[in-house]
Write a protein that holds these residues in place. Structure first.
Motif, mmCIF file in Angstrom:
data_model
loop_
_atom_site.group_PDB
_atom_site.id
_atom_site.type_symbol
_atom_site.label_atom_id
_atom_site.label_comp_id
_atom_site.label_asym_id
_atom_site.label_seq_id
_atom_site.Cartn_x
_atom_site.Cartn_y
_atom_site.Cartn_z
ATOM 1 N N GLN A 114 -4.734 -46.819 32.958
ATOM 2 C CA GLN A 114 -4.665 -45.371 33.192
ATOM 3 C C GLN A 114 -5.443 -44.645 32.096
ATOM 4 O O GLN A 114 -6.222 -43.733 32.366
ATOM 5 C CB GLN A 114 -3.188 -44.926 33.149
ATOM 6 C CG GLN A 114 -2.376 -45.359 34.336
ATOM 7 C CD GLN A 114 -2.289 -44.274 35.409
ATOM 8 O OE1 GLN A 114 -2.935 -43.245 35.289
ATOM 9 N NE2 GLN A 114 -1.473 -44.530 36.416
ATOM 10 N N LYS A 115 -5.220 -45.051 30.871
ATOM 11 C CA LYS A 115 -5.896 -44.405 29.747
ATOM 12 C C LYS A 115 -7.408 -44.624 29.808
ATOM 13 O O LYS A 115 -8.200 -43.727 29.541
ATOM 14 C CB LYS A 115 -5.316 -44.951 28.433
ATOM 15 C CG LYS A 115 -5.894 -44.300 27.192
ATOM 16 C CD LYS A 115 -5.226 -44.867 25.945
ATOM 17 C CE LYS A 115 -5.808 -44.208 24.689
ATOM 18 N NZ LYS A 115 -5.193 -44.774 23.458
ATOM 19 N N PHE A 116 -7.769 -45.849 30.189
ATOM 20 C CA PHE A 116 -9.215 -46.167 30.264
ATOM 21 C C PHE A 116 -9.902 -45.359 31.350
ATOM 22 O O PHE A 116 -11.047 -44.914 31.202
ATOM 23 C CB PHE A 116 -9.375 -47.674 30.523
ATOM 24 C CG PHE A 116 -10.807 -48.133 30.553
ATOM 25 C CD1 PHE A 116 -11.580 -48.155 29.390
ATOM 26 C CD2 PHE A 116 -11.395 -48.547 31.743
ATOM 27 C CE1 PHE A 116 -12.887 -48.581 29.427
ATOM 28 C CE2 PHE A 116 -12.701 -48.965 31.765
ATOM 29 C CZ PHE A 116 -13.464 -48.991 30.603
ATOM 30 N N ALA A 117 -9.186 -45.121 32.443
ATOM 31 C CA ALA A 117 -9.769 -44.381 33.558
ATOM 32 C C ALA A 117 -10.042 -42.939 33.202
ATOM 33 O O ALA A 117 -10.921 -42.303 33.777
ATOM 34 C CB ALA A 117 -8.850 -44.462 34.782
ATOM 35 N N GLN A 118 -9.218 -42.387 32.233
ATOM 36 C CA GLN A 118 -9.382 -40.978 31.878
ATOM 37 C C GLN A 118 -10.560 -40.743 30.934
ATOM 38 O O GLN A 118 -10.907 -39.605 30.651
ATOM 39 C CB GLN A 118 -8.083 -40.478 31.236
ATOM 40 C CG GLN A 118 -6.907 -40.444 32.202
ATOM 41 C CD GLN A 118 -5.617 -40.019 31.519
ATOM 42 O OE1 GLN A 118 -5.646 -39.447 30.430
ATOM 43 N NE2 GLN A 118 -4.487 -40.291 32.146
ATOM 44 N N LYS A 119 -11.203 -41.811 30.454
ATOM 45 C CA LYS A 119 -12.327 -41.645 29.554
ATOM 46 C C LYS A 119 -13.599 -41.298 30.338
ATOM 47 O O LYS A 119 -13.723 -41.555 31.530
ATOM 48 C CB LYS A 119 -12.574 -42.939 28.768
ATOM 49 C CG LYS A 119 -11.454 -43.292 27.794
ATOM 50 C CD LYS A 119 -11.782 -44.557 27.024
ATOM 51 C CE LYS A 119 -10.692 -44.876 26.021
ATOM 52 N NZ LYS A 119 -11.006 -46.096 25.230
ATOM 53 N N THR A 120 -14.539 -40.715 29.643
ATOM 54 C CA THR A 120 -15.835 -40.402 30.263
ATOM 55 C C THR A 120 -16.660 -41.682 30.346
ATOM 56 O O THR A 120 -16.332 -42.709 29.733
ATOM 57 C CB THR A 120 -16.609 -39.381 29.430
ATOM 58 O OG1 THR A 120 -16.914 -39.955 28.159
ATOM 59 C CG2 THR A 120 -15.789 -38.109 29.223
ATOM 60 N N SER A 121 -17.744 -41.603 31.105
ATOM 61 C CA SER A 121 -18.628 -42.757 31.257
ATOM 62 C C SER A 121 -19.184 -43.212 29.913
ATOM 63 O O SER A 121 -19.270 -44.412 29.621
ATOM 64 C CB SER A 121 -19.786 -42.419 32.205
ATOM 65 O OG SER A 121 -19.313 -42.104 33.482
ATOM 66 N N ALA A 122 -19.538 -42.271 29.095
ATOM 67 C CA ALA A 122 -20.086 -42.623 27.790
ATOM 68 C C ALA A 122 -19.046 -43.309 26.931
ATOM 69 O O ALA A 122 -19.349 -44.249 26.186
ATOM 70 C CB ALA A 122 -20.622 -41.378 27.096
ATOM 71 N N GLN A 123 -17.776 -42.855 27.024
ATOM 72 C CA GLN A 123 -16.708 -43.466 26.231
ATOM 73 C C GLN A 123 -16.395 -44.875 26.725
ATOM 74 O O GLN A 123 -16.115 -45.772 25.936
ATOM 75 C CB GLN A 123 -15.460 -42.593 26.280
ATOM 76 C CG GLN A 123 -15.633 -41.261 25.562
ATOM 77 C CD GLN A 123 -14.463 -40.317 25.789
ATOM 78 O OE1 GLN A 123 -13.740 -40.439 26.799
ATOM 79 N NE2 GLN A 123 -14.263 -39.372 24.860
ATOM 80 N N ARG A 124 -16.444 -45.032 28.035
ATOM 81 C CA ARG A 124 -16.136 -46.353 28.583
ATOM 82 C C ARG A 124 -17.174 -47.395 28.171
ATOM 83 O O ARG A 124 -16.874 -48.583 28.087
ATOM 84 C CB ARG A 124 -16.029 -46.274 30.106
ATOM 85 C CG ARG A 124 -14.744 -45.601 30.580
ATOM 86 C CD ARG A 124 -14.503 -45.870 32.057
ATOM 87 N NE ARG A 124 -15.463 -45.179 32.904
ATOM 88 C CZ ARG A 124 -15.258 -43.960 33.423
ATOM 89 N NH1 ARG A 124 -14.123 -43.300 33.144
ATOM 90 N NH2 ARG A 124 -16.169 -43.408 34.181
ATOM 91 N N LEU A 125 -18.413 -46.949 27.949
ATOM 92 C CA LEU A 125 -19.464 -47.875 27.527
ATOM 93 C C LEU A 125 -19.183 -48.489 26.156
ATOM 94 O O LEU A 125 -19.713 -49.540 25.826
ATOM 95 C CB LEU A 125 -20.831 -47.164 27.493
ATOM 96 C CG LEU A 125 -21.577 -47.030 28.819
ATOM 97 C CD1 LEU A 125 -22.833 -46.192 28.652
ATOM 98 C CD2 LEU A 125 -21.933 -48.409 29.354
ATOM 99 N N LEU A 126 -18.336 -47.809 25.353
ATOM 100 C CA LEU A 126 -18.075 -48.261 23.990
ATOM 101 C C LEU A 126 -17.038 -49.369 23.917
ATOM 102 O O LEU A 126 -16.767 -49.897 22.832
ATOM 103 C CB LEU A 126 -17.616 -47.073 23.135
ATOM 104 C CG LEU A 126 -18.621 -45.923 23.020
ATOM 105 C CD1 LEU A 126 -18.020 -44.796 22.200
ATOM 106 C CD2 LEU A 126 -19.920 -46.420 22.392
ATOM 107 N N ILE A 127 -16.421 -49.730 25.026
ATOM 108 C CA ILE A 127 -15.380 -50.756 25.015
ATOM 109 C C ILE A 127 -15.976 -52.087 24.615
ATOM 110 O O ILE A 127 -17.081 -52.439 24.986
ATOM 111 C CB ILE A 127 -14.691 -50.847 26.403
ATOM 112 C CG1 ILE A 127 -13.474 -51.781 26.299
ATOM 113 C CG2 ILE A 127 -15.660 -51.296 27.475
ATOM 114 C CD1 ILE A 127 -12.639 -51.794 27.576
ATOM 115 N N SER A 128 -15.196 -52.830 23.819
ATOM 116 C CA SER A 128 -15.681 -54.133 23.367
ATOM 117 C C SER A 128 -15.480 -55.170 24.451
ATOM 118 O O SER A 128 -14.748 -54.946 25.425
ATOM 119 C CB SER A 128 -14.951 -54.564 22.102
ATOM 120 O OG SER A 128 -13.581 -54.790 22.389
ATOM 121 N N VAL A 129 -16.117 -56.325 24.254
ATOM 122 C CA VAL A 129 -15.997 -57.397 25.231
ATOM 123 C C VAL A 129 -14.548 -57.896 25.295
ATOM 124 O O VAL A 129 -14.028 -58.182 26.379
ATOM 125 C CB VAL A 129 -16.944 -58.555 24.870
ATOM 126 C CG1 VAL A 129 -16.739 -59.738 25.802
ATOM 127 C CG2 VAL A 129 -18.390 -58.088 24.896
#
Length: 856
Positions: free
Chosen positions: A147-162
């Motif tokens: 849920q928390k991940f879905a609320q992030k913007t596209s740019a923020q989601r790109l920063l997630i680690s492997v």
């Protein structure tokens, strides 16, 4: 496809922005962008089919505007859907999401499809306490990371680690929810983790419940394929340094690498080949529009797109390759036309570069595709004629066919424009072939006529020139009208005293005309012949003459003669018959000549057969008799042949040779034979002297004359003609002629040489045998004679046009040799109706073949 603003550099962002709307509800927050997504990317007919089958419209665009917090656009899209689908009931989750969008200040949880579902479950539990308990807080807490991940913007989601992404992937597998797998699929795609993206889209496909969800999966899968394509193309661009290039030329020449081409080829052969083909085709046209022709060419070749390959080659400036490609792929009218255009240009270019055989090959290939134009036919002819090495090889025949076709196609367009083609065609044909061409093509006939007239003029074939309508011949004088001429001639020979002298005076009148190409003339002659009386005690007849000689010393008589002349392109013919001196001492014979001349390419060859009297003396020309015994003898006839050959071996230089052989016989005269040879070399001075001269030939000569027997005496068995054992002469000569077709004309011939002759001591009575001891005359011989001295001659001829119809002509000549002199002269008046402005040398009095000995 929807019309979107590119918010990211990579093309996959387009698919992410577009397709994420189809899988997430209110869980997908993000920064607001000013772009409206319309559902018009599908045809209205498809929508009607969806409504019929599933009972509700496509709300992908509406959810996109909700997720992007575009309140006004969301309301407009909702209104449009209600208008288009009046029977449609707006789902509660959409109403909730719109309410939350309009009232952002009120606290509430993140609205998602799942929370709406949970709310529905709570409502059902309140109305039916025994059926279910309130939703588990542990379950809600379990998907909290997603849920928390879905609320992030596209740019923020790109920063997630492997590692974090792997944890979320495990959680999504446990929850087994369509929306979470779609969220992670698009995120993986955005991070270029294509294998992970494919895994989550495949899981989402297994969990989908609606057509819209199925479409979202399909879009995701397509996005993966497109990403793989872009990666391959991106690698190629990186290898070609397109991004770092600063010149247009380097960008234009950038191409797809071999490795990228192999990857793309493999993808084309895979399950998604249709999508790959469509995408690559679009990319190829983008490269073409951006003038990156090499890259476009590589893609078009990969796709086997003939049109694109041809255009890309043209863009690269590879006209030859594009033309060859058009001919290789000439399986449609468009490519046949392009191939023909290419071959036509190649045909002309090769010819201009002197590559005649290649021009021929291009012309023949073009002829296999379509009918050649007249100009193309002519060009094929020129190329083939220049590539030909003989008149019998293949190229010569190709040239003949092409030139013939060019002439045939333009027969109504005016023959004047085809002169060069007709001339070339004539040069490729034999004489027989030219005649056939002349019958078929008027332009060829006209050229042949002009050529024949032009060549006939310097050959002095003025009859032919006139018949061929040569302007000079027509202007100078009429040839086909009746002609009347009259004249006087005289000649005298001075030799030994008495019978060695001989005078002839002739007057004549003649009439002539022309029938077709035959010119004819008949004449009546009146001749007076006189020979001196033999000196006292000189040998005559069967003894020695006395002072009171009563034998014949002269007489006068009449004669008839007729002649014809015929001239053709490379051939002259002449014949004459004479019956002269009806009542001469010895019975007259019918005499005459047949003469022909051939004008060969490099040699002029003439020959004459003759049966003529020897005109050296009264004895040899007409015969005489002894008044005491009335025994007649003489009238020597020569039967023989003469041959002339002349060759112009260099400009202004020529060499000629003449041979004459004859057998002589007469009444009461011993038989004899003679051979005459002459050769000379001449140089034409006229071009260096004056334009009023037709020619002025000068040069050395050598001649030989020899008889088997010396029969020059006037006793029985002799003929009274000059017959040395040999006579050799060497010297020089000159002959000049003024221009033709002027009002006046003259010819001057001179020669001077050194002569050496020998007259053997032959029997004075050759018909008596030396063994006849009963006759004392059998042992008598002529005196032996050998001498050396100068010899020469001069002859002047001329003619003048008095008026249109009247011409006067004349000649005078003088010759001398060892113990010999001769003089001759003549005058003629000629009348011919018709207008004339000049004269031609064929009508100089001594130019007649009857006197010159050849049909020249």
């Amino acid at each position: 496809m929807p019309s979107l603003l590119y918010c990211e550099k990579r093309p996959s962002k387009l698919f992410l922005a577009m397709l994420s709307a189809s899988m997430v509800g209110t869980m997908l927050g993000g920064s607001q962008v000013s772009a409206q997504v319309s559902t018009t990317y599908k045809e209205q007919q498809d929508k009607q089919g969806q409504l019929t089958q599933y009972g509700k419209p496509d709300v992908t665009g509406l959810w996109y505007h909700i997720n992007q917090k575009q309140t006004q656009l969301a309301n407009q899209e909702l209104g449009r859907l209600k208008s288009a689908f009046p029977q449609w009931i707006v789902p509660s989750d959409i109403e909730t999401a719109l309410y939350q969008l309009k009232n952002p200040s009120k606290p509430s949880d993140v609205v998602t499809n799942q929370t709406v579902s949970n709310q529905k479950a709570l409502n059902q539990a309140a109305s039916n306490p025994g059926a279910s308990k309130t939703p588990s807080k542990n379950k809600v807490a379990k998907d909290a990371p997603l849920q928390k991940f879905a609320q992030k913007t596209s740019a923020q989601r790109l920063l997630i680690s492997v590692g974090e992404f792997a944890q979320l992937s495990t959680l999504a597998d446990n929850l087994a929810r369509y929306d979470y797998h779609m969220l992670l699929g698009w995120t993986a795609l955005d991070k270029s983790l294509l294998s992970d993206a494919q895994y989550h889209f495949e899981r989402a496909e297994a969990l989908h419940e609606t057509v819209v969800q199925k479409k979202g999966v399909v879009d995701g899968m397509r996005a993966i394929v497109n990403a793989r394509i872009q990666i391959a193309l991106g690698n190629s661009a990186s290898n070609a340094n397109i991004k770092d290039s600063i010149t247009k030329d380097s960008i234009t020449k950038a191409s797809i690498t071999r490795e990228s081409a192999a990857q793309l080829k493999s993808m084309l052969l895979g399950a998604n080949g249709q999508q790959v083909s469509e995408t690559l085709l679009g990319e190829a046209w983008k490269h073409y529009d951006a003038e990156r022709y090499h890259a476009a060419y590589d893609l078009f070749v990969l796709l086997d797109n003939h049109e694109g390959v041809w255009l890309s080659l043209r863009g690269q400036g590879e006209n030859a390759k594009s033309g060859a490609y058009a001919c290789e792929k000439a399986n449609s009218q468009k490519f046949l036309t392009r191939c023909a255009d290419f071959l036509a240009s190649e045909q002309a270019e090769y010819y201009n570069n002197g590559q005649f055989q290649r021009s021929v090959d291009a012309g023949l290939a073009l002829r296999d595709i379509r009918r050649l134009s007249p100009d193309e036919q002519a060009l094929l002819g020129w190329s083939a004629s220049k590539a030909s090495i003989s008149l019998t090889d293949e190229n010569a025949q190709i040239a003949r066919d092409a030139f013939s076709a060019a002439l045939a196609s333009q027969r109504t367009a005016g023959e004047a424009s085809n002169i060069d083609i007709a001339n070339a065609l004539i040069g490729l044909e034999s004489a027989e072939g030219r005649a056939a061409l002349a019958e078929k093509y008027p332009s060829v006939a006209h050229i042949l006529q002009q050529q024949d007239a032009a060549s006939a003029w310097p050959r002095k074939q003025f009859i032919l020139s006139y018949n061929l309508e040569d302007a000079r011949a027509i202007t100078s004088q009429t040839k086909d009208a009746h002609t009347v001429d009259a004249g006087l001639t005289t000649r005298s020979r001075s030799g030994d005293e008495g019978l060695g002298n001989f005078d002839v005076f002739t007057s004549y009148i003649g009439v002539g005309g022309m029938v077709d190409s035959w010119q004819w003339q008949v004449a009546l002659d009146y001749q007076q012949l006189y020979s001196g009386k033999p000196a006292s005690n000189s040998w005559f007849a069967d003894g020695q003459a006395s002072d009171d000689f009563a034998g014949i010393a002269g007489f006068e008589d009449k004669g008839l003669r007729a002649e014809v002349t015929y001239q053709q392109t490379a051939f002259n013919f002449y014949a004459n018959l004479e019956y002269e001196l009806f009542d001469q001492p010895v019975d007259a014979e019918l005499t005459g000549q047949l003469s022909a001349t051939w004008f060969l390419p490099e040699v002029t060859l003439a020959t004459t057969l003759f049966h003529l009297p020897k005109t050296d003396s009264l004895l040899s020309q007409a015969g005489t008799f002894n008044s005491e015994q009335t025994e007649r003898w003489g009238y020597v006839i020569a039967d023989g042949i003469s041959v002339l050959a002349a060759h112009s071996f260099k400009p202004k230089w020529a060499v000629a040779g003449t041979l004459m052989w004859a057998s002589l016989s007469g009444d009461g005269v011993a038989d004899n034979k003679y051979l005459s040879l002459r050769t000379d070399v001449n140089y034409n001075l006229a071009p260096q002297i004056s334009t009023t001269l037709d020619y002025w030939r000068v040069g050395p000569f050598f001649s030989y004359l020899g008889y088997d027997e010396n029969l020059s005496g006037f006793t029985y068995g002799h003929g009274g003609y000059f017959s040395p054992n040999y006579m050799l002469s060497i010297g020089g000569y000159s002959e000049l002629l003024t221009m033709e077709a002027h009002r006046w004309q003259f010819k001057l011939s001179t020669s001077l040489g050194l002569s050496r002759l020998a007259e053997p001591s032959d029997p004075r009575f050759p018909l008596l045998t030396a063994n006849d001891t009963s006759n004392s005359l059998s042992s008598l011989n002529l005196p032996y004679s050998r001498s050396t001295g100068l010899s020469g001659n001069m002859m002047f001829e001329g003619q003048y046009r008095i008026s249109d119809k009247w011409i006067v002509a004349g000649y005078v000549g003088k010759a001398f040799a060892v113990e010999y002199q001769a003089f001759e002269a003549g005058i003629q008046i000629r009348w011919r109706p018709g207008k004339g402005e000049g004269v031609t040398s064929d009508e100089l009095m001594r130019s007649s073949p009857r006197l010159s000995g050849f049909a020249l």
